[in-house]
Design an enzyme around this catalytic site. Structure first.
Site, PDB file in Angstrom:
ATOM      1  N   TYR A  89     -51.073 -17.187 -40.835  1.00 55.54           N
ATOM      2  CA  TYR A  89     -50.410 -16.017 -41.431  1.00 55.54           C
ATOM      3  C   TYR A  89     -50.240 -16.174 -42.941  1.00 55.54           C
ATOM      4  O   TYR A  89     -49.256 -15.697 -43.510  1.00 55.54           O
ATOM      5  CB  TYR A  89     -49.046 -15.770 -40.743  1.00 55.54           C
ATOM      6  CG  TYR A  89     -49.168 -15.777 -39.247  1.00 55.54           C
ATOM      7  CD1 TYR A  89     -49.719 -14.683 -38.584  1.00 55.54           C
ATOM      8  CD2 TYR A  89     -48.806 -16.891 -38.490  1.00 55.54           C
ATOM      9  CE1 TYR A  89     -49.884 -14.692 -37.208  1.00 55.54           C
ATOM     10  CE2 TYR A  89     -48.974 -16.907 -37.115  1.00 55.54           C
ATOM     11  CZ  TYR A  89     -49.508 -15.801 -36.483  1.00 55.54           C
ATOM     12  OH  TYR A  89     -49.677 -15.829 -35.133  1.00 55.54           O
ATOM     13  N   TYR A 139     -45.189 -10.812 -27.660  1.00 53.50           N
ATOM     14  CA  TYR A 139     -46.250 -11.455 -28.443  1.00 53.50           C
ATOM     15  C   TYR A 139     -47.229 -12.096 -27.463  1.00 53.50           C
ATOM     16  O   TYR A 139     -46.817 -12.821 -26.555  1.00 53.50           O
ATOM     17  CB  TYR A 139     -45.681 -12.525 -29.388  1.00 53.50           C
ATOM     18  CG  TYR A 139     -46.783 -13.285 -30.095  1.00 53.50           C
ATOM     19  CD1 TYR A 139     -47.391 -12.767 -31.241  1.00 53.50           C
ATOM     20  CD2 TYR A 139     -47.278 -14.484 -29.588  1.00 53.50           C
ATOM     21  CE1 TYR A 139     -48.433 -13.433 -31.867  1.00 53.50           C
ATOM     22  CE2 TYR A 139     -48.324 -15.155 -30.204  1.00 53.50           C
ATOM     23  CZ  TYR A 139     -48.891 -14.626 -31.347  1.00 53.50           C
ATOM     24  OH  TYR A 139     -49.933 -15.273 -31.957  1.00 53.50           O
ATOM     25  N   ASP A 172     -47.623 -13.699 -19.027  1.00 53.73           N
ATOM     26  CA  ASP A 172     -48.053 -14.613 -20.083  1.00 53.73           C
ATOM     27  C   ASP A 172     -46.988 -15.705 -20.190  1.00 53.73           C
ATOM     28  O   ASP A 172     -45.936 -15.496 -20.783  1.00 53.73           O
ATOM     29  CB  ASP A 172     -48.199 -13.824 -21.393  1.00 53.73           C
ATOM     30  CG  ASP A 172     -48.564 -14.720 -22.572  1.00 53.73           C
ATOM     31  OD1 ASP A 172     -48.510 -15.960 -22.426  1.00 53.73           O
ATOM     32  OD2 ASP A 172     -48.893 -14.174 -23.642  1.00 53.73           O
ATOM     33  N   LYS A 215     -50.128 -23.622 -24.665  1.00 48.80           N
ATOM     34  CA  LYS A 215     -49.186 -24.397 -25.499  1.00 48.80           C
ATOM     35  C   LYS A 215     -48.846 -25.791 -24.941  1.00 48.80           C
ATOM     36  O   LYS A 215     -49.505 -26.743 -25.304  1.00 48.80           O
ATOM     37  CB  LYS A 215     -47.935 -23.569 -25.765  1.00 48.80           C
ATOM     38  CG  LYS A 215     -48.210 -22.477 -26.807  1.00 48.80           C
ATOM     39  CD  LYS A 215     -46.942 -21.905 -27.413  1.00 48.80           C
ATOM     40  CE  LYS A 215     -47.220 -21.152 -28.693  1.00 48.80           C
ATOM     41  NZ  LYS A 215     -47.623 -19.759 -28.516  1.00 48.80           N
TER      42      LYS A 215
END
Ligand SMILES: *Cc1c(COP(=O)(O)O)cnc(C)c1O
Length: 440
Positions: A22, A154, A255, A284
């Site tokens: 980002y 997200y 998710d 993750k």
């Protein structure tokens, strides 16, 4: 051996050539240079504000469950490295991937039977969505190709996940007209222990009823909306979504990339609700933060549906699919987690976060303090700008802690091996970061 670059030269090259997450190019702020990491500590290449070692309150974006440089995970990687780092997965298979897939089926909710090993979380979401769209295509209903989600989510940074990220917090305005337009429900009412709100339940039902004919799937982060704002909701909404999806013939995708492997106090957030989704993504913490790997798991109904189609295959196959090195470390990480009383560790951290973050509630500019499992978040009453973010980060570093605040949040998701003293230290740093950030 190559000559070490030296911190100054390294940062100069970093600014010139290296994109950060980002980030602008060239970079406007120097990142901290990490030399090594061990246990819950990052060791910097040189002291910053007099501090050389930082307790990692981020667990490297919530992935390093067991801390860094763990002897068991190191050994698993080394042993696999001596056999092979990688072989292609098309037409070949190997023990680490097969064992990992079987293990994931065993520990995830009952009914998830088939595993697609992907190379990152975002790709696993792409695969999950592809599975759902193809399921309907193969069933003669190609018009069912949109997705529904709730606001505040997200799901990753590639196109399809971006299209179901929060439309206000994400990059939707920048990509209006480019991203596929999905169906958004309001964000779920806040609070893990909150009673189900009948008006919200009616809202979900109304949207599903209106759009079911064009919906392939509903996709949500169960129990915790993570990068979208660290918001918790009642597991009862997951049971409700399961009932509604069954009733209106829409697939349900969870998710669990951020919530999987114990983070919320249950092994998977779906376990809080006792619900099995049709497709579930993990990532993750899958490899304990060592290597990049994720997975999309699905039920036999989804797999058989796809196989009935004119094109009976799932046309997806990343080059590094099933990477043996990552699979071997993932297996070791799962064994390490389940071989200990991980629930007690998460409860211990939860208690430490509750105690240590409670005083933040009375700081100026604080809207809410919340803790669930090994997640602690302080929400401010307005977003931090770049200067506020920098001030907050610096204040934490001065306390010897690595935090990365975003939006209106200063939060922590520490490794499960963080000792009580270090949990206290992280909480102190969160409070210092809030004061510094809100004071800008
Ligand atoms: C991080 C995250 C992703 C994306 O995973 P990457 O490995 O960064 O691509 C997707 N969904 C959730 C819930 C996440 O937290």
């Amino acid at each position: 051996m190559r000559e070490p670059l030296g911190v100054e030269r390294l940062l100069e090259l970093d600014r010139q050539h290296v994109w950060h997450p980002y980030g602008p190019m060239p970079g406007r702020r120097d990142p901290l240079v990490v030399e090594s990491a061990s246990g819950v500590r990052l060791r910097l290449a040189e002291p910053v504000h007099g501090v050389r070692e930082l307790v990692d309150g981020m667990a490297s974006w919530w992935s390093a469950l067991h801390g860094y440089n763990h002897p068991v995970l190191n050994e698993a990687a080394r042993a696999q490295l001596d056999r092979m780092s990688h072989v292609m997965f098309g037409g070949l298979t190997h023990e680490p991937a097969v064992r990992l897939a079987a293990r994931l089926v065993e520990i995830t909710p009952e009914g998830l039977e088939h595993v697609f090993l992907a190379d990152s979380g975002s790709v696993s979401v792409e695969v999950a969505v592809k599975m759902c769209l193809q399921y309907w295509r193969s069933s003669g209903r190609p018009e069912k190709r949109r997705l529904m989600t709730w606001r505040g989510g997200y799901h990753g940074d590639t196109w399809t996940p971006m299209s179901v990220c929060d439309p206000d917090g994400g990059m939707h305005s920048l990509w209006a007209g480019v991203l596929p337009e999905q169906v958004f429900a309001d964000a779920p009412p806040a609070g893990f222990t909150a009673e189900e709100d009948p008006a919200y339940a009616a809202h979900l039902r109304e949207l599903l009823e209106r759009h079911a004919h064009e919906l392939a799937a509903v996709i949500v982060e169960p129990v915790v909306q993570n990068a979208g704002g660290m918001r918790f909701h009642s597991p009862s909404y997951l049971r409700l979504l399961r009932r509604l999806c069954d009733e209106y013939d829409v697939l349900l995708v969870f998710d669990e990339i951020a919530t999987g492997f114990g983070r919320t106090g249950a092994l998977f957030a779906a376990d809080h609700a006792g619900v099995t989704p049709d497709v579930m993504c993990v990532g993750k913490a899958l490899t304990g933060g060592y290597l990049t790997m994720a997975a999309a798991l699905c039920t036999s109904r989804v797999a058989e549906g796809i196989s009935r189609g004119e094109v009976p295959v799932l046309a997806h196959g990343p080059t590094f699919m099933g990477n043996p090195l990552a699979a071997a470390v993932a297996l070791a990480s799962i064994d390490l987690l389940l071989g200990q009383d991980w629930q007690a560790e998460v409860k211990r951290i939860e208690a430490g976060l509750r105690e240590g973050l409670a005083p933040a509630a009375s700081l100026p500019g604080v809207r809410d303090v919340r803790v669930l499992g090994a997640i602690g978040a302080v929400e401010l009453d307005r977003p931090l700008d770049a200067a506020g973010m920098a001030a907050a980060t610096e204040a934490a570093v001065r306390e010897g802690v690595w935090l990365r605040p975003f939006g209106q949040l200063v939060y922590t998701m520490p490794p499960f091996v963080t000792g009580d003293g270090d949990v206290g230290r992280i909480c102190g740093a969160v409070r210092a970061a809030v004061e510094a950030g809100a004071g800008v």
